[in-house]
Structures are given as C-alpha cells and as structure tokens.
Write a protein that holds these residues in place. Structure first.
Motif, PDB file in Angstrom:
ATOM      1  N   ASP A  35       0.837  -1.204   0.000  1.00 56.28           N
ATOM      2  CA  ASP A  35       0.000   0.000   0.000  1.00 56.28           C
ATOM      3  C   ASP A  35       0.872   1.254   0.000  1.00 56.28           C
ATOM      4  OD1 ASP A  35      -2.207  -1.558   0.028  1.00 56.28           O
ATOM      5  OD2 ASP A  35      -2.866  -1.046   2.062  1.00 56.28           O
ATOM      6  N   ILE A  36       0.540   2.184  -0.855  1.00 52.08           N
ATOM      7  CA  ILE A  36       1.201   3.500  -0.941  1.00 52.08           C
ATOM      8  C   ILE A  36       2.728   3.343  -0.829  1.00 52.08           C
ATOM      9  CG2 ILE A  36       1.016   5.922  -0.230  1.00 52.08           C
ATOM     10  CD1 ILE A  36      -1.403   5.218   1.380  1.00 52.08           C
ATOM     11  N   PRO A  37       3.345   2.607  -1.745  1.00 54.12           N
ATOM     12  CA  PRO A  37       4.802   2.391  -1.645  1.00 54.12           C
ATOM     13  C   PRO A  37       5.613   3.672  -1.796  1.00 54.12           C
ATOM     14  CG  PRO A  37       3.972   1.640  -3.779  1.00 54.12           C
ATOM     15  CD  PRO A  37       2.771   1.986  -2.959  1.00 54.12           C
ATOM     16  N   GLU A  38       5.015   4.712  -2.382  1.00 56.94           N
ATOM     17  CA  GLU A  38       5.785   5.942  -2.626  1.00 56.94           C
ATOM     18  C   GLU A  38       6.181   6.671  -1.354  1.00 56.94           C
ATOM     19  OE1 GLU A  38       1.369   6.953  -3.329  1.00 56.94           O
ATOM     20  OE2 GLU A  38       2.771   5.301  -3.657  1.00 56.94           O
ATOM     21  N   ILE A  39       5.571   6.329  -0.202  1.00 52.36           N
ATOM     22  CA  ILE A  39       5.967   7.004   1.043  1.00 52.36           C
ATOM     23  C   ILE A  39       6.933   6.161   1.865  1.00 52.36           C
ATOM     24  CG2 ILE A  39       3.788   8.271   1.142  1.00 52.36           C
ATOM     25  CD1 ILE A  39       2.929   6.426   3.432  1.00 52.36           C
ATOM     26  N   ASN A  40       7.318   4.992   1.348  1.00 50.30           N
ATOM     27  CA  ASN A  40       8.291   4.175   2.070  1.00 50.30           C
ATOM     28  C   ASN A  40       9.608   4.925   2.213  1.00 50.30           C
ATOM     29  OD1 ASN A  40       6.479   2.065   2.287  1.00 50.30           O
ATOM     30  ND2 ASN A  40       7.213   0.995   0.460  1.00 50.30           N
ATOM     31  N   VAL A  72       5.838  12.025   6.198  1.00 47.37           N
ATOM     32  CA  VAL A  72       4.514  12.548   5.867  1.00 47.37           C
ATOM     33  C   VAL A  72       4.217  13.701   6.829  1.00 47.37           C
ATOM     34  CG1 VAL A  72       3.623  10.393   4.946  1.00 47.37           C
ATOM     35  CG2 VAL A  72       3.364  10.879   7.383  1.00 47.37           C
ATOM     36  N   LYS A  73       3.274  14.524   6.451  1.00 45.93           N
ATOM     37  CA  LYS A  73       2.890  15.659   7.299  1.00 45.93           C
ATOM     38  C   LYS A  73       1.499  15.429   7.860  1.00 45.93           C
ATOM     39  CE  LYS A  73       1.277  19.663   5.783  1.00 45.93           C
ATOM     40  NZ  LYS A  73       1.159  21.005   5.186  1.00 45.93           N
ATOM     41  N   SER A  74       1.346  15.707   9.150  1.00 49.12           N
ATOM     42  CA  SER A  74       0.025  15.649   9.771  1.00 49.12           C
ATOM     43  C   SER A  74      -0.313  16.991  10.388  1.00 49.12           C
ATOM     44  CB  SER A  74      -0.028  14.551  10.852  1.00 49.12           C
ATOM     45  OG  SER A  74      -0.068  13.271  10.271  1.00 49.12           O
ATOM     46  N   ILE A  75      -1.570  17.380  10.263  1.00 49.25           N
ATOM     47  CA  ILE A  75      -2.089  18.592  10.907  1.00 49.25           C
ATOM     48  C   ILE A  75      -3.143  18.144  11.910  1.00 49.25           C
ATOM     49  CG2 ILE A  75      -3.281  20.784  10.600  1.00 49.25           C
ATOM     50  CD1 ILE A  75      -2.243  20.857   7.736  1.00 49.25           C
ATOM     51  N   ILE A  76      -2.924  18.466  13.178  1.00 52.05           N
ATOM     52  CA  ILE A  76      -3.907  18.171  14.219  1.00 52.05           C
ATOM     53  C   ILE A  76      -4.616  19.466  14.558  1.00 52.05           C
ATOM     54  CG2 ILE A  76      -4.276  17.295  16.555  1.00 52.05           C
ATOM     55  CD1 ILE A  76      -1.769  15.657  16.304  1.00 52.05           C
ATOM     56  N   ARG A  77      -5.927  19.432  14.630  1.00 50.87           N
ATOM     57  CA  ARG A  77      -6.683  20.630  14.946  1.00 50.87           C
ATOM     58  C   ARG A  77      -7.850  20.279  15.862  1.00 50.87           C
ATOM     59  NH1 ARG A  77      -6.722  20.670   9.587  1.00 50.87           N
ATOM     60  NH2 ARG A  77      -6.201  22.848   9.379  1.00 50.87           N
ATOM     61  N   VAL A  78      -8.243  21.250  16.669  1.00 49.68           N
ATOM     62  CA  VAL A  78      -9.462  21.122  17.466  1.00 49.68           C
ATOM     63  C   VAL A  78     -10.510  22.020  16.809  1.00 49.68           C
ATOM     64  CG1 VAL A  78      -8.638  22.872  19.111  1.00 49.68           C
ATOM     65  CG2 VAL A  78     -10.539  21.399  19.740  1.00 49.68           C
ATOM     66  N   VAL A  79     -11.659  21.440  16.460  1.00 45.39           N
ATOM     67  CA  VAL A  79     -12.700  22.158  15.728  1.00 45.39           C
ATOM     68  C   VAL A  79     -14.041  21.906  16.419  1.00 45.39           C
ATOM     69  CG1 VAL A  79     -11.479  22.062  13.528  1.00 45.39           C
ATOM     70  CG2 VAL A  79     -13.023  20.205  14.160  1.00 45.39           C
ATOM     71  N   GLN A 114      -9.243  16.411  15.087  1.00 48.08           N
ATOM     72  CA  GLN A 114      -9.111  15.860  13.733  1.00 48.08           C
ATOM     73  C   GLN A 114      -7.653  15.849  13.316  1.00 48.08           C
ATOM     74  OE1 GLN A 114     -12.052  16.637  10.871  1.00 48.08           O
ATOM     75  NE2 GLN A 114     -10.725  16.480   9.093  1.00 48.08           N
ATOM     76  N   VAL A 115      -7.242  14.748  12.689  1.00 46.61           N
ATOM     77  CA  VAL A 115      -5.880  14.595  12.169  1.00 46.61           C
ATOM     78  C   VAL A 115      -5.968  14.406  10.662  1.00 46.61           C
ATOM     79  CG1 VAL A 115      -3.722  13.292  12.275  1.00 46.61           C
ATOM     80  CG2 VAL A 115      -5.151  13.499  14.330  1.00 46.61           C
ATOM     81  N   ASP A 116      -5.286  15.251   9.909  1.00 50.02           N
ATOM     82  CA  ASP A 116      -5.207  15.140   8.453  1.00 50.02           C
ATOM     83  C   ASP A 116      -3.756  14.885   8.073  1.00 50.02           C
ATOM     84  OD1 ASP A 116      -8.034  16.062   7.502  1.00 50.02           O
ATOM     85  OD2 ASP A 116      -7.415  17.577   8.946  1.00 50.02           O
ATOM     86  N   THR A 117      -3.518  13.879   7.244  1.00 51.55           N
ATOM     87  CA  THR A 117      -2.151  13.492   6.881  1.00 51.55           C
ATOM     88  C   THR A 117      -1.966  13.612   5.369  1.00 51.55           C
ATOM     89  OG1 THR A 117      -1.989  12.002   8.775  1.00 51.55           O
ATOM     90  CG2 THR A 117      -0.448  11.636   6.979  1.00 51.55           C
ATOM     91  N   PHE A 118      -0.774  14.103   4.974  1.00 53.66           N
ATOM     92  CA  PHE A 118      -0.463  14.371   3.569  1.00 53.66           C
ATOM     93  C   PHE A 118       0.908  13.814   3.218  1.00 53.66           C
ATOM     94  CE2 PHE A 118      -3.052  17.699   5.377  1.00 53.66           C
ATOM     95  CZ  PHE A 118      -4.085  17.847   4.458  1.00 53.66           C
ATOM     96  N   LYS A 119       1.074  13.478   1.955  1.00 52.14           N
ATOM     97  CA  LYS A 119       2.393  13.091   1.460  1.00 52.14           C
ATOM     98  C   LYS A 119       2.955  14.217   0.595  1.00 52.14           C
ATOM     99  CE  LYS A 119       0.701  10.633  -2.656  1.00 52.14           C
ATOM    100  NZ  LYS A 119       0.661   9.354  -3.388  1.00 52.14           N
ATOM    101  N   GLN A 120       4.230  14.115   0.302  1.00 49.13           N
ATOM    102  CA  GLN A 120       4.919  15.173  -0.430  1.00 49.13           C
ATOM    103  C   GLN A 120       4.659  15.042  -1.930  1.00 49.13           C
ATOM    104  OE1 GLN A 120       9.170  15.174   0.216  1.00 49.13           O
ATOM    105  NE2 GLN A 120       9.269  17.393   0.210  1.00 49.13           N
ATOM    106  N   THR A 121       4.453  16.178  -2.568  1.00 44.88           N
ATOM    107  CA  THR A 121       4.258  16.192  -4.022  1.00 44.88           C
ATOM    108  C   THR A 121       5.602  16.371  -4.714  1.00 44.88           C
ATOM    109  OG1 THR A 121       3.869  18.579  -3.998  1.00 44.88           O
ATOM    110  CG2 THR A 121       1.943  17.152  -3.766  1.00 44.88           C
ATOM    111  N   GLU A 122       5.564  16.376  -6.037  1.00 44.34           N
ATOM    112  CA  GLU A 122       6.805  16.522  -6.802  1.00 44.34           C
ATOM    113  C   GLU A 122       7.485  17.859  -6.562  1.00 44.34           C
ATOM    114  OE1 GLU A 122       5.874  15.820 -10.858  1.00 44.34           O
ATOM    115  OE2 GLU A 122       5.492  13.668 -10.589  1.00 44.34           O
ATOM    116  N   ASN A 123       6.707  18.887  -6.269  1.00 45.22           N
ATOM    117  CA  ASN A 123       7.308  20.203  -6.033  1.00 45.22           C
ATOM    118  C   ASN A 123       7.758  20.395  -4.587  1.00 45.22           C
ATOM    119  OD1 ASN A 123       4.896  20.436  -4.730  1.00 45.22           O
ATOM    120  ND2 ASN A 123       4.082  22.103  -5.991  1.00 45.22           N
ATOM    121  N   HIS A 175      -5.030  10.722   4.337  1.00 41.26           N
ATOM    122  CA  HIS A 175      -5.947  10.132   5.306  1.00 41.26           C
ATOM    123  C   HIS A 175      -6.400  11.187   6.307  1.00 41.26           C
ATOM    124  CE1 HIS A 175      -6.764   7.543   9.009  1.00 41.26           C
ATOM    125  NE2 HIS A 175      -7.626   7.104   8.111  1.00 41.26           N
ATOM    126  N   SER A 176      -7.642  11.061   6.783  1.00 38.17           N
ATOM    127  CA  SER A 176      -8.173  11.942   7.819  1.00 38.17           C
ATOM    128  C   SER A 176      -9.011  11.115   8.785  1.00 38.17           C
ATOM    129  CB  SER A 176      -9.040  13.056   7.215  1.00 38.17           C
ATOM    130  OG  SER A 176      -8.260  13.929   6.429  1.00 38.17           O
TER     131      SER A 176
END
Length: 500
Positions: free
Chosen positions: A104-109, A113-120, A209-218, A226-227
C-alpha cells in the motif's frame, strides 16, 4: 446452494456469538488487533462473498490509524459516536500508527509525511461561525492558543509549526516506519462557547481531527492521504475525571437490560475516518504569504505586536478595515480571483472556480452559490462577495507635529498654527480597541517603521507622560483629535511617540 445455512444452525454451531455486540465494538477493537470487518465477513456463512469482498475492502483499508490515550465515556448509546472527556491544559498522547498493508502506498516508504492536528467544533451551527467564535475567544484569552503540542513529551515528530493565525492547529512531519506519538494540550473548554442564556451548564462538543499528507513533486505536503477524528468535551482541570466518574456511577445504577443499549468504556479512543478538513492543503503552505501588510517582516522581530495583528488579514478579509482592498472587483483577473478566494478562506473552491474572473464570480446569485458550494460555504461566499465595510468601533484623528517647536494659538477652528499653516490630520479607524492597534495604524498612516516604535505615551494635564494602555484606548472619546511628536529613546534604539 449448499453454502446457505439456517441462522439457528449457525447459532448452534457456535460460529456467531452476540453478532450485534461484535459489530458495535469493531471501531474500538481495531486498535487492539481484534477482528476487522473483512475478518467477520470471511466466516463460513458468507463464503459466497469470498471472491469479491477482499478486493472491495482493500480500497477502504485506512493507511494510518490514530489512537488517543484517553478513555471513552460509558454513557454513549450503542450506535452513537464515542465521546471522550479531556482536562483543560493536560497532555494527551495521540499515537500515529502505520496501518498499511504490504504494497500500500509504496511511494511514502522511507519518506516523511505531514500531519495537521486541529481542534474544531462538532456542531454545524458553530462550524458556520467558526471564525467569529475563535476571534471572540482570542480577545477573551489574549496570547493563548486553543491547541498546543507538548514538544518535550512527544516522540518522533519533527519540523513542528504553529501558525499565529491558526490558534486551533499544529502541524509536524513524521516517519510512518518509526514509533511516533504527539502529545496535545487543549486550552479551550466546552462551556466557553455556550450561550449565557443556558447558564453555561452544558458545554459544546469539539472534535480532534488529524489530516495526513504526502509530499508532491514540487516538495510541498499537499497530497491528501488520510483523515480521522473523534468527539471530545473539554473541562476545567480534573473536571473530566469527575464527569467520567459520574457517568460510570449512573451506568452502574441502570438495569442489565438498559446497559445493553450503551457501549462499554474503552481505555483509549480510536479516531474514525472522516473527510479532510476543508482548507487543509493550504492551511500552512498558501496562507503564510497571503497576509501581506507592508510591515509583516517587522512584526516577527517584535513580540508585542504579532498577537494583535496576526489574524487581521483574515479579519479584514471579512470586510472590516481595508474594505476596498478586500472587495472582489469585476475587473479582477482569474489569478486575482484565485488569490481573493485563498485570502478569504475559500481555498477548497479554487479549483472549482479556476476559470472564473471577478466578473464571472460576481454574476452568480445566492442560489447558484448554495447549489455549487452547499448551504454553509455558499452563503458565506455570497456574503463575502457582497460585503461592505463594517463601521469601526472607534475613530481618532491624528496629526504629526512639525519638528520645529510651534506653540498653537487657540483659534476657533483649532486647525492652524500661529503662522497660518494648516495641520493635516489622518483618520485612524480602530476595530480592536487595543494599544497595539494604535501603534501599527500610526506606523501605517505615517510611514514609520513599526519595529522602531518603543512606546506610546499620552501627555497628561501637568505635562506628565502616561503610558497608553488597552484600557486607555477603550476610554478614548470617538473622533478625538491628537497631535503627536516623536522623541528618541534613552538607549538610542528606536523612539517614543507622545500624543498631545
């Protein structure tokens, strides 16, 4: 159809024991390594599904799992979302777990990754007015944040960032292959957002809430992975422990039949999958350059000014002080329209309106926008497009006294000196009623470097110098007139401003 079994045969064979109870606990048991939904569906009674279900579930398998080390309430109905009580300011661990299957998602091996935690807010009513609610909290609790990361206790988190204009969010990078725990502290309590008419007895629920992102080409972490989120209520210190005890005692008094309608209390809270928070991809990437007063760089060098000014670009985006600069004009190009959408917190719709100029967007009716963006954002976008400048809370008129010493002759107009020269005053419009706002508005109006202003004094009746405080500003009479002069600071660094 030999695979079909009668339900009574299933029960007698011992394959199913309290199937309903198993389903109700699946969300929490996943974190403890219990059977997943695919495991349940793989039982012999569902053999006809074997060929299709695994592939379907593979696409729904969450890549990450977040577990908060805080017990859930026992007073929650069986099929309702869990509720967790937290103490204000106490550190709670959120374990960041790599939940990927092989391949699964081998490109992040081997990558971060970046996660943003927020209280909403949990309630939609408060979500619609989130900006106003958070601004009101900010003025009641100056200098505080709604959410902090307890850095000394956290493990495996790097490049931690907090944005002064995002008091309810923290972001960081982490390696899924390593043990990672983020310890959070929530400083707002649920009753702070309860209307007075309710007596403040029933606090509003929040969401972590936790939102997670992977890095783009730029190189930017904007590709959503994932959230997940959970429902919480925050109490004053030790209040959560008392509330948990009260709920437990209430449940003990219920009959066995009534208890079956409630889910058990779990020692940890597993965050459940949800949609990403609307502005997550650009919260820290695109918003950092958008607040663009001419003195932004100077603010980072002084501590007293950023707190009062950090949210002013967003605040002004709602149409407060710089009305003409924050209005979307029909002549706006496509690029300028995109920038306006970002500045006014509509980044989720920049792609949708990627080919719209200012004239195109302004032609849309309220009904059009509601249909395109939904009721909440559609109405908010319509109001932002049609907004007018809000009347300032206080207006003062200020004139810089010439460097040469001039004694004013008290004339009827009060606007000329003894040589007949006209004093030209600048109007200063205040929305925040704070001394720091007077400082930056003076700096802006008279092209004074903000970081060189040390203090502002008001000259008293006997010539004494009185420090201008927030309380003094709040007691200024509307449309008061001031002359001001500058004197060099005693240490030779910067200068003071004296209002007369």
């Amino acid at each position: 159809m030999a695979w079909v079994l009668k339900m009574d045969e299933v029960i007698e064979s011992g394959l199913v024991h309290d199937f309903d109870a198993s389903l109700s606990g699946i969300g929490q048991e996943l974190g403890a390594g219990a059977y997943s939904m695919s495991d349940v569906l793989a039982l012999p009674i569902f053999k006809q599904e074997d060929s299709s279900l695994p592939q379907e579930n593979e696409t729904k398998h969450p890549p990450f799992q977040y577990v908060m080390c805080a017990a859930t309430s026992p007073a929650v109905k069986l099929y309702d979302e869990t509720l967790t009580y937290l103490n204000q300011g106490q550190s709670y661990e959120i374990r960041m777990l790599d939940n990927r299957k092989a391949g699964d998602i081998p490109e992040i091996n081997g990558k971060l990754v970046k996660s943003i935690i927020r209280v909403v807010f949990h309630d939609r009513r408060l979500q619609y007015t989130e900006h106003q609610q958070l601004e009101g909290w900010k003025w009641n609790r100056p200098g505080d944040r709604l959410l902090d990361l307890d850095i000394p206790m956290s493990v495996g988190v790097i490049d931690i960032k907090t944005n002064p204009s995002q008091l309810n969010a923290v972001e960081f990078l982490w390696d899924p292959a390593k043990c990672t725990s983020a310890f959070i502290q929530v400083h707002c309590i649920s009753t702070e957002f309860t209307p007075r008419k309710h007596g403040g007895e029933k606090g509003v629920p929040f969401r972590i809430q936790v939102d997670t992102f992977k890095q783009t080409e730029n190189g930017e972490y904007t590709d959503h992975l994932h959230s997940a989120s959970c429902q919480i209520k925050v109490f004053k210190p030790k209040g959560a422990d008392r509330k948990q005890k009260t709920d437990r005692e209430k449940m003990e008094k219920r009959t066995a039949h009534e208890k079956e309608k409630y889910q058990p209390s779990y020692d940890t809270t597993v965050l459940t999958e949800c949609s990403p928070w609307p502005d997550t991809p650009t919260t820290f990437v695109n918003n950092s350059p958008t607040p663009a007063p001419t003195f932004t760089s100077a603010q980072h060098n002084t501590y007293s000014v950023p707190d009062s000014n950090s949210s002013s670009p967003n605040h002004q985006g709602d149409g407060t002080s710089q009305g003409s600069g924050d209005q979307l004009h029909p002549s706006a190009t496509i690029q300028e329209t995109q920038q306006w959408l970002l500045k006014n917190r509509f980044s989720a719709y920049t792609r949708l309106f990627s080919n719209f100029s200012g004239a195109d967007l302004l032609k849309l009716t309220r009904e059009d926008l509601v249909q395109i963006c939904g009721p909440a954002d559609g109405i908010r976008l319509y109001n932002a497009l049609k907004s007018r400048s809000v009347r300032p809370r206080l207006t003062i008129y200020v004139c810089q006294e010439p460097l040469r010493s001039i004694q004013l002759e008290r004339q009827d107009t009060g606007s000329r000196d003894s040589n007949g020269a006209i004093y030209v005053y600048h109007a200063i419009y205040l929305e925040e009623m704070a001394a720091s706002e007077v400082t930056r508005k003076l700096a802006l109006a008279f092209n004074i470097p903000l970081h060189q202003i040390n203090q502002i004094y008001r000259q008293g009746p006997t010539g004494i110098h009185i420090l201008v405080s927030d309380q003094m500003v709040q007691n200024f009479q509307d449309e008061s007139c001031f002359l001001f002069t500058t004197i060099k600071a005693e240490n030779g660094e910067g200068f003071h401003i004296i209002l007369k």
